[in-house]
Motif scaffolding. Sequence first.
Motif, mmCIF file in Angstrom:
data_model
loop_
_atom_site.group_PDB
_atom_site.id
_atom_site.type_symbol
_atom_site.label_atom_id
_atom_site.label_comp_id
_atom_site.label_asym_id
_atom_site.label_seq_id
_atom_site.Cartn_x
_atom_site.Cartn_y
_atom_site.Cartn_z
ATOM 1 N N ASP A 110 -3.656 13.741 13.665
ATOM 2 C CA ASP A 110 -3.951 12.530 14.877
ATOM 3 C C ASP A 110 -3.331 11.301 14.613
ATOM 4 O O ASP A 110 -4.491 10.630 13.542
ATOM 5 C CB ASP A 110 -5.758 12.593 14.917
ATOM 6 N N ILE A 111 -2.052 10.282 14.725
ATOM 7 C CA ILE A 111 -1.595 9.338 14.008
ATOM 8 C C ILE A 111 -2.363 8.744 14.335
ATOM 9 O O ILE A 111 -2.790 7.070 13.694
ATOM 10 C CB ILE A 111 -0.477 9.639 14.757
ATOM 11 N N GLY A 112 -2.531 8.715 15.219
ATOM 12 C CA GLY A 112 -3.548 7.882 15.763
ATOM 13 C C GLY A 112 -5.318 6.709 15.192
ATOM 14 O O GLY A 112 -5.015 5.729 14.714
ATOM 15 N N LYS A 113 -5.548 8.230 14.245
ATOM 16 C CA LYS A 113 -6.912 7.519 13.753
ATOM 17 C C LYS A 113 -6.629 7.668 12.762
ATOM 18 O O LYS A 113 -7.340 6.990 11.564
ATOM 19 C CB LYS A 113 -8.119 9.257 13.700
ATOM 20 N N MET A 114 -5.241 8.395 11.852
ATOM 21 C CA MET A 114 -5.295 8.354 10.688
ATOM 22 C C MET A 114 -4.786 6.333 10.428
ATOM 23 O O MET A 114 -5.389 6.230 10.000
ATOM 24 C CB MET A 114 -4.268 9.057 10.004
ATOM 25 N N LEU A 115 -3.792 6.045 11.255
ATOM 26 C CA LEU A 115 -3.267 4.792 10.842
ATOM 27 C C LEU A 115 -3.858 3.847 11.077
ATOM 28 O O LEU A 115 -4.379 2.736 10.939
ATOM 29 C CB LEU A 115 -2.475 4.652 12.253
ATOM 30 N N ASP A 116 -5.333 4.079 12.040
ATOM 31 C CA ASP A 116 -6.874 3.804 12.259
ATOM 32 C C ASP A 116 -6.963 2.810 11.097
ATOM 33 O O ASP A 116 -7.507 2.328 10.563
ATOM 34 C CB ASP A 116 -7.794 4.174 12.842
ATOM 35 N N ARG A 117 -7.393 4.343 10.240
ATOM 36 C CA ARG A 117 -8.355 4.355 8.824
ATOM 37 C C ARG A 117 -7.379 4.068 7.805
ATOM 38 O O ARG A 117 -7.541 3.375 6.735
ATOM 39 C CB ARG A 117 -8.368 6.132 8.316
ATOM 40 N N VAL A 118 -5.759 3.500 7.599
ATOM 41 C CA VAL A 118 -5.403 2.586 7.294
ATOM 42 C C VAL A 118 -5.051 1.622 7.372
ATOM 43 O O VAL A 118 -5.411 0.848 6.526
ATOM 44 C CB VAL A 118 -3.417 3.016 7.301
ATOM 45 N N GLN A 119 -5.596 1.129 9.145
ATOM 46 C CA GLN A 119 -5.760 -0.725 9.163
ATOM 47 C C GLN A 119 -6.866 -0.868 7.854
ATOM 48 O O GLN A 119 -6.699 -1.978 7.169
ATOM 49 C CB GLN A 119 -5.254 -0.831 10.551
ATOM 50 N N ARG A 120 -7.923 -0.053 8.568
ATOM 51 C CA ARG A 120 -9.247 -0.342 7.807
ATOM 52 C C ARG A 120 -9.150 -0.596 6.415
ATOM 53 O O ARG A 120 -9.770 -1.311 5.663
ATOM 54 C CB ARG A 120 -10.247 0.341 8.154
ATOM 55 N N ASP A 121 -8.587 0.282 5.808
ATOM 56 C CA ASP A 121 -8.459 -0.092 4.667
ATOM 57 C C ASP A 121 -7.365 -1.352 4.156
ATOM 58 O O ASP A 121 -8.168 -1.560 2.834
ATOM 59 C CB ASP A 121 -7.957 1.118 3.643
ATOM 60 N N ALA A 122 -6.420 -1.642 5.125
ATOM 61 C CA ALA A 122 -6.138 -2.309 3.463
ATOM 62 C C ALA A 122 -7.015 -3.903 4.919
ATOM 63 O O ALA A 122 -6.385 -4.855 4.066
ATOM 64 C CB ALA A 122 -4.671 -2.602 4.603
ATOM 65 N N GLN A 123 -7.081 -3.682 5.721
ATOM 66 C CA GLN A 123 -7.708 -4.937 6.059
ATOM 67 C C GLN A 123 -9.279 -4.964 4.930
ATOM 68 O O GLN A 123 -9.792 -6.337 3.754
ATOM 69 C CB GLN A 123 -9.087 -5.331 7.188
ATOM 70 N N ALA A 124 -9.545 -3.960 4.501
ATOM 71 C CA ALA A 124 -11.042 -4.109 3.419
ATOM 72 C C ALA A 124 -10.152 -4.776 2.427
ATOM 73 O O ALA A 124 -11.271 -5.424 1.424
ATOM 74 C CB ALA A 124 -11.102 -2.910 2.758
ATOM 75 N N LEU A 125 -8.701 -4.334 1.454
ATOM 76 C CA LEU A 125 -8.667 -4.948 0.431
ATOM 77 C C LEU A 125 -8.443 -6.400 0.880
ATOM 78 O O LEU A 125 -8.515 -6.947 -0.249
ATOM 79 C CB LEU A 125 -7.454 -3.987 0.511
ATOM 80 N N SER A 126 -7.800 -6.216 1.720
ATOM 81 C CA SER A 126 -7.093 -8.145 1.474
ATOM 82 C C SER A 126 -8.640 -9.057 2.326
ATOM 83 O O SER A 126 -8.722 -9.859 1.618
ATOM 84 C CB SER A 126 -6.455 -7.458 3.008
ATOM 85 N N ALA A 127 -9.771 -8.840 2.591
ATOM 86 C CA ALA A 127 -10.588 -8.972 2.293
ATOM 87 C C ALA A 127 -10.752 -9.995 3.408
ATOM 88 O O ALA A 127 -11.246 -11.893 3.179
ATOM 89 C CB ALA A 127 -11.401 -9.862 0.895
ATOM 90 N N ALA A 156 0.617 0.234 2.897
ATOM 91 C CA ALA A 156 0.308 -0.819 3.304
ATOM 92 C C ALA A 156 -0.313 -2.024 2.144
ATOM 93 O O ALA A 156 -0.533 -2.509 2.387
ATOM 94 C CB ALA A 156 -1.028 -0.352 4.685
ATOM 95 N N ALA A 157 -1.634 -1.046 1.647
ATOM 96 C CA ALA A 157 -1.821 -1.395 0.271
ATOM 97 C C ALA A 157 -0.802 -2.297 -0.618
ATOM 98 O O ALA A 157 -1.243 -3.010 -0.588
ATOM 99 C CB ALA A 157 -2.098 -0.993 -0.569
ATOM 100 N N ASN A 158 0.401 -2.115 -0.690
ATOM 101 C CA ASN A 158 1.171 -2.828 -1.467
ATOM 102 C C ASN A 158 1.796 -4.017 -0.576
ATOM 103 O O ASN A 158 1.739 -5.119 -0.760
ATOM 104 C CB ASN A 158 2.458 -1.458 -1.514
ATOM 105 N N ALA A 159 1.687 -3.869 0.537
ATOM 106 C CA ALA A 159 2.174 -4.976 2.066
ATOM 107 C C ALA A 159 1.067 -5.376 1.220
ATOM 108 O O ALA A 159 1.354 -7.290 1.047
ATOM 109 C CB ALA A 159 2.127 -4.641 3.054
ATOM 110 N N VAL A 160 -0.483 -5.766 1.353
ATOM 111 C CA VAL A 160 -1.199 -6.809 1.350
ATOM 112 C C VAL A 160 -1.257 -7.255 -0.460
ATOM 113 O O VAL A 160 -1.615 -8.746 -0.400
ATOM 114 C CB VAL A 160 -2.312 -5.932 1.280
ATOM 115 N N ARG A 161 -1.458 -6.569 -1.049
ATOM 116 C CA ARG A 161 -1.079 -6.757 -2.494
ATOM 117 C C ARG A 161 -0.029 -7.613 -3.655
ATOM 118 O O ARG A 161 -0.410 -8.872 -4.254
ATOM 119 C CB ARG A 161 -1.008 -5.185 -3.091
ATOM 120 N N TYR A 162 1.440 -7.261 -1.799
ATOM 121 C CA TYR A 162 1.933 -8.520 -2.654
ATOM 122 C C TYR A 162 2.829 -9.153 -1.457
ATOM 123 O O TYR A 162 3.767 -9.683 -1.417
ATOM 124 C CB TYR A 162 3.591 -6.929 -3.021
ATOM 125 N N THR A 163 1.675 -9.964 -1.224
ATOM 126 C CA THR A 163 1.711 -10.729 0.207
ATOM 127 C C THR A 163 0.387 -12.075 -0.640
ATOM 128 O O THR A 163 -0.418 -11.703 -0.220
ATOM 129 C CB THR A 163 1.523 -10.410 1.522
#
Length: 268
Positions: A110-127, A156-163
């Motif tokens: 279920d790609i919608g559910k999974m990418l939502d989770r990926v986005q939320r994780d990235a948001q948490a990392l980005s603070a 997604a985590a790399n995109a946040v970490r190197y931006t």
Amino acid sequence: FRGRKLIVHIIPFENRRQILVTHDITETERTDMMRRDFIANASHELRTPLTVILGFLEIAASEPLDADTRQAHLKLMVEQAYRMQHLIEDMLTLSRLESIDHPMRPERVDIGKMLDRVQRDAQALSAGKHEITLEIRGGDVMGSADELYSAFGNLAANAVRYTPAGGTVRLLWEDTASGVRLSVRDTGIGISPEHISRLTERFYRVDKSRSRETQGTGLGLAIVKHVLLRHNGTLTITSEPGQGSTFTVNLPKALSAAPQPAPALAAK
Ligand code: ADP
């Protein structure tokens, strides 16, 4: 045979003739070398945080410390212990992905559910320091949900970490003529061309200190590569130093989920 390493056996045959048996050991030697490098790198990566932890423990064991110093040392030790834990988890993930005893069992993801989770994780990392958007235009995919989550999450985590703070990260999922595609675009520090082809090697980093500062294990893109190999997918990296990078994953149609059959009509 130029550039190859061969073992040659000469076996006498009838009538003064000889049989030449050659074993090409180039690949075996290369694999051995890669394994040795991996062990050396992994040991070094584990030893660094362990040395820091031991240093603080020795101080604590040898002299009385005031509460504030003790607290500060404990905090640093916890950080280093987490670093070791991440590294060990990534090493285990890689070895599982490489293991032939661990076949991939494709399921409908279920790609919608999974990418939502990926986005939320990235948001948490980005603070809250980046704008992170997600657009889903494509359909679901067949594959291992856990593995794809780990690959997409790493990108997604790399995109946040190197931006740097204030930048943006865009996740876009879309159908293509031959399957589906995820692109992860950031407005970060970018990568110079000479590094791009080596990024998926284990422990390869453009800038070691920056990778450590941002909690990198150096194994993220190696994990992405192995997940994509198991899904017959590809990774394309385009980047401009100082402007940003785009990591694009293409997955073939064979693995894309066929549209769900329409519910059967009730018989009249
Ligand atoms: P790490 O844990 O060091 O980030 P990875 O395997 O995930 O390890 O990435 C390898 C290297 O690729 C990183 O150290 C970094 O130099 C570079 N890299 C990965 N993603 C990006 C990105 N989005 N922008 C700039 N550089 C990146």
